[in-house]
Structures are given as structure tokens and as C-alpha cells.
Design a protein around this motif. Structure first.
Motif, short mmCIF file in Angstrom:
data_model
loop_
_atom_site.label_atom_id
_atom_site.label_comp_id
_atom_site.label_asym_id
_atom_site.label_seq_id
_atom_site.Cartn_x
_atom_site.Cartn_y
_atom_site.Cartn_z
N LYS A 15 0.90 -1.23 0.05
CA LYS A 15 0.03 0.06 -0.02
C LYS A 15 0.81 1.29 0.08
N GLY A 16 2.31 1.07 -0.12
CA GLY A 16 3.02 2.14 -0.01
C GLY A 16 3.31 2.66 1.34
N ILE A 17 2.99 1.94 2.38
CA ILE A 17 3.19 2.54 3.81
C ILE A 17 4.20 1.56 4.40
N VAL A 18 5.39 2.33 5.02
CA VAL A 18 6.69 1.57 5.38
C VAL A 18 6.79 1.84 6.82
N VAL A 19 6.81 0.49 7.65
CA VAL A 19 6.93 0.41 9.09
C VAL A 19 8.22 -0.36 9.35
N LYS A 20 8.61 -0.47 10.47
CA LYS A 20 9.74 -1.27 11.05
C LYS A 20 9.24 -2.74 11.63
N ASN A 21 9.74 -3.68 10.63
CA ASN A 21 9.34 -4.98 11.16
C ASN A 21 10.32 -5.51 12.20
N CYS A 22 9.70 -5.62 13.31
CA CYS A 22 10.74 -6.14 14.57
C CYS A 22 10.65 -7.71 14.80
N ALA A 23 9.84 -8.37 14.01
CA ALA A 23 9.62 -9.76 14.28
C ALA A 23 10.78 -10.46 14.64
N ASP A 24 12.14 -10.13 13.97
CA ASP A 24 13.04 -11.19 14.17
C ASP A 24 13.99 -10.53 15.38
N MET A 25 13.53 -9.71 16.15
CA MET A 25 14.21 -9.06 17.56
C MET A 25 13.78 -9.88 18.42
N PRO A 26 14.82 -10.09 19.61
CA PRO A 26 14.09 -10.96 20.85
C PRO A 26 13.06 -10.17 21.51
N LEU A 27 12.21 -11.26 21.97
CA LEU A 27 10.86 -10.62 22.68
C LEU A 27 9.73 -9.86 21.79
N CYS A 28 10.19 -9.96 20.54
CA CYS A 28 9.27 -9.12 19.56
C CYS A 28 8.71 -9.84 18.81
N GLU A 29 8.31 -10.87 18.78
CA GLU A 29 7.96 -11.76 17.93
C GLU A 29 6.29 -11.06 17.41
N ASN A 30 6.12 -11.17 16.17
CA ASN A 30 4.72 -10.35 15.55
C ASN A 30 4.73 -9.12 15.84
N CYS A 31 5.62 -8.33 16.23
CA CYS A 31 5.88 -6.93 16.58
C CYS A 31 6.14 -5.96 15.47
N LEU A 32 5.51 -4.81 15.06
CA LEU A 32 6.00 -3.91 14.03
C LEU A 32 5.98 -2.53 15.00
N ARG A 33 7.21 -1.68 14.74
CA ARG A 33 7.42 -0.53 15.26
C ARG A 33 6.81 0.49 14.35
N ILE A 34 5.88 1.10 14.82
CA ILE A 34 5.05 2.27 13.79
C ILE A 34 5.63 3.73 14.49
N THR A 35 6.07 4.40 13.78
CA THR A 35 6.32 6.02 14.09
C THR A 35 4.91 6.72 13.86
N ILE A 36 4.75 7.64 14.82
CA ILE A 36 3.74 8.61 14.86
C ILE A 36 3.94 9.62 13.74
N GLY A 37 3.37 9.76 12.79
CA GLY A 37 3.32 10.75 11.52
C GLY A 37 2.44 11.83 11.93
N ALA A 38 2.51 12.52 11.01
CA ALA A 38 1.48 13.54 10.82
C ALA A 38 -0.15 13.08 10.72
N LYS A 39 -0.92 13.92 11.02
CA LYS A 39 -2.29 13.18 11.10
C LYS A 39 -2.81 12.51 9.92
N PRO A 40 -2.54 13.35 8.68
CA PRO A 40 -3.09 12.64 7.48
C PRO A 40 -2.19 11.31 7.35
N GLU A 41 -0.90 11.20 7.72
CA GLU A 41 -0.23 9.89 7.36
C GLU A 41 -0.71 8.89 8.30
N ASN A 42 -0.96 9.21 9.61
CA ASN A 42 -1.59 8.36 10.65
C ASN A 42 -3.14 7.90 10.33
N ASN A 43 -3.73 8.63 9.63
CA ASN A 43 -5.32 8.43 8.98
C ASN A 43 -5.33 7.18 7.79
N GLU A 44 -4.17 7.60 6.98
CA GLU A 44 -3.81 6.83 6.01
C GLU A 44 -3.56 5.35 6.39
#
Length: 344
Positions: free
Chosen positions: A307-336
Motif C-alpha cells: 500500500k506504500g506504507i513503510v513501518v519497521k518489522n521487529c519480528a526477528d528481534m528478541p521478545l518482539c515476535e509478531n511486532c511492528l514498530r510504527i512511528t507517529i506521523g502527521a495526522k493525515p499519514e496516521n489516518n492513511e
């Protein structure tokens, strides 16, 4: 803490630190400068940067309520971390302890400098256990690396556990506070006078919105900063970055306003994520991002990427199975982002 001279690498301690008269003087236009093979044309870009970074240090010291002698500046967080290794860790001899999961720069720079890394995991709640960290330390352990608030977890370390490390460890405890302006925690910078073995890192990347200029700051005792100055690269921060940083530091109100907005958006995003059926857990955060656990993080990551939305995949980090790190963007970005996840 051991005496600082016992922690610094022998070759760094024995360096000849004599500075020429020209290098130690303030370089003003009133003088004719013919000592650095600079092109006499195309001012102001023809001159080398101010190596002392005196104006920038003074600006930072005033805002952060420290002395200029407590400030060390480098070109980004990687350079700060690398400076700590080059100053204190003898390759192939010394080791460091890194509390994980955390920012990968500490491990990367350890490998680059041929320094053994000893990993200690946070507990199930992503909290620090000082006793477990100290168990991994020996007489060759020079540094303990902590990130608080941490990445990718977003959680600040328990101050009582950090204080145990500062009191019990013979080496240096480095607390990376790159995200502290988004936190309710008191900065460890305010306790430099109490702990000689405390080093605090910070940058202008996140809360100041200045990731493009690569300005990273380190706060420590004057004696420790003097040792770091021995390994600092000449002209370590270019003139343009110094100028932009100084200009930005004049307007603390605007930076604080941005931080307040991000914190408000962070709370809105936590509530929105918790309403998603595909979301398993949203971890508390004192940063400008959220660690979110999904039923299938890899599938969600790929879906967002399509969809053209890039987040950080943390699934291979210890204790972070099935986790994504998602930055707080501008309101329109967050809504998208939310719109895309609701259609998943």
C-alpha cells in the motif's frame, strides 16, 4: 567506579594533545588565514568548520542546563557510539554489555571495533533487571549500554534499576535518551553531578525534527568529555549543520509544540490500534512510536508495504515476535495507515 584513567584505552591516554596556536584561536574574518590550504573564494563555504563547535555547545548547554565542558557533539548517534568504543574499549580485549532488544547501533559498533558484546534480555514486560546485567560483567567490561526510553519497545527503564548499575558497576553506564523529550521521565542528564560513570546520549533527530543535519550530543563529566575529545575527528560536524542547529535551538517553543502534538497523536493511535481485530497488543510508549503486536506481523508488514506504507518489522528481534514498530506521523499519514489497517 574505577579511576577514569584505568578505563580509557592506553593509546588514547598517551596521545599527544598539543594544539597549535592557530587551531586554538577563534577564527575571525579580521585575520588573514593562510594555514589550512583553503580556497580564498566562495565564502562562507570555502572555510573549514569550527572544530570546537563553541557556539553550538553554548546553545545546547544553556537549554539543557549543563556546562559547556559537559557537552560532546558528533555527527549523529553512530559517531557518538563509535567514539565511546574508540576511547574506552581495547579491540580483542574488552567487552560491553548490551540490554536487548534495543537499537542495533551498539552491537554494530561493537563488531566494527572488534569488541565482545554480551547480551542481556529485558524481562517479559520489557524492563531492566540490574542484577542480571551485573552477572554478565567482569573486569574487562568497560561499558553498559541502555536505551531509555527504549527502541523498539517504547518503554523507559526503571530508574531504581539504572541507579543500581551506576552504584555497583566499575565501568561506564551509557543511557541513550534520544526519545526522552516524549517521556514523563526525568532526564539522567540532571544527575551527572551524582554519578561520575554516567554518560547520557541525545540527538536533535526526533523531538527537534532535525534528523537531516545529524547533530548528536553526549553529556558527561568534564573529565570524561576531555577524554572523548582525544578521539574526536577533526571538523566532526560541518558548518551548515552547526548553523541550522543553532538556529533551531533559538526556538524551543516550536519544538515543544511539535512534541505535544506527537504525544496527543500517540494517544489517539493507541486507542485506534486497540480497536483493530488484527491487533493483539499495543505496548505503552514514552517515545514518538508504538510497538504493536499483531496476529501475523509479517503479513501485515507486507500488506502495508504493498500500500506504500513503510513501518519497521521487529519480528526477528528478541521478545518482539509478531511486532511492528510504527512511528507517529502527521495526522493525515496516521489516518492513511489506520484506513489501510481497517481494510486488511
Amino acid at each position: 567506579m574505577k579511576p577514569l584513567k584505568e578505563l580509557v584505552r592506553t593509546n588514547v591516554l598517551n596521545m599527544d594533545m598539543q594544539v597549535s596556536d592557530n587551531d586554538s584561536r577563534v577564527r575571525t574574518e579580521s585575520c588573514v588565514w593562510l594555514d589550512r590550504d583553503e580556497n580564498p573564494y566562495n565564502s562562507p563555504y570555502n572555510r573549514y568548520p569550527d572544530s570546537s563547535m563553541a557556539v553550538l555547545k553554548a546553545s545546547i548547554a544553556k537549554i539543557k542546563n549543563v556546562q559547556t565542558t559537559n557537552v560532546f557533539i558528533a555527527n549523529g548517534r553512530y559517531a557518538l557510539v563509535d567514539s565511546m568504543y574508540r576511547c574506552f574499549c581495547t579491540p580483542g580485549v574488552d567487552n560491553v554489555v548490551i540490554v536487548e532488544p534495543t537499537y542495533d547501533v551498539y552491537r554494530t559498533m561493537a563488531e566494527l571495533n572488534c569488541v565482545e558484546n554480551r547480551s542481556v534480555l529485558l524481562d517479559a514486560d520489557f524492563q531492566l533487571n540490574a542484577d542480571r546485567v551485573l552477572e554478565q560483567c567482569d573486569e574487562k567490561t568497560k561499558l553498559i549500554w541502555l536505551c531509555s526510553p527504549n527502541t523498539p519497545t517504547g518503554i523507559a527503564a526503571n530508574p531504581a534499576e539504572v541507579e543500581v548499575l551506576l552504584e555497583m558497576f566499575d565501568g561506564i553506564v551509557v543511557v541513550d535518551e534520544s526519545y526522552v523529550d516524549f517521556s514523563s521521565q526525568l532526564s539522567w542528564r540532571t544527575r551527572l553531578g551524582k554519578f561520575d560513570n554516567l554518560v547520557v546520549l541525545n540527538t536533535m533527530d526526533n523531538s527537534w525534527g532535525c534528523a537531516a543535519i545529524g547533530v548528536a550530543m553526549l553529556y558527561a563529566s568534564s573529565e570524561l568529555v576531555n577524554m572523548l575529545n582525544r578521539v574526536a575527528l577533526p571538523f566532526g560536524l560541518n558548518s551548515l549543520s552547526q548553523k541550522v542547529a543553532i538556529d533551531q535551538l533559538r526556538d524551543t517553543f516550536e519544538a515543544e509544540k511539535r512534541v505535544r502534538f506527537i504525544i496527543l497523536e500517540r494517544q489517539r493511535m493507541i486507542s485506534a490500534f486497540m480497536d483493530l481485530s488484527i491487533c493483539v497488543q499495543v505496548y505503552p510508549s514514552e517515545t514518538n512510536f508504538l510497538l504493536v503486536k499483531f496476529e501475523d506481523a509479517q503479513a501485515v508488514y507486507k500488506y502495508l508495504l504493498d500500500k506504500g506504507i513503510v513501518v519497521k518489522n521487529c519480528a526477528d528481534m528478541p521478545l518482539c515476535e509478531n511486532c511492528l514498530r510504527i512511528t507517529i506521523g502527521a495526522k493525515p499519514e496516521n489516518n492513511e495507515l489506520l484506513s489501510a489497517l481497517r481494510q486488511y
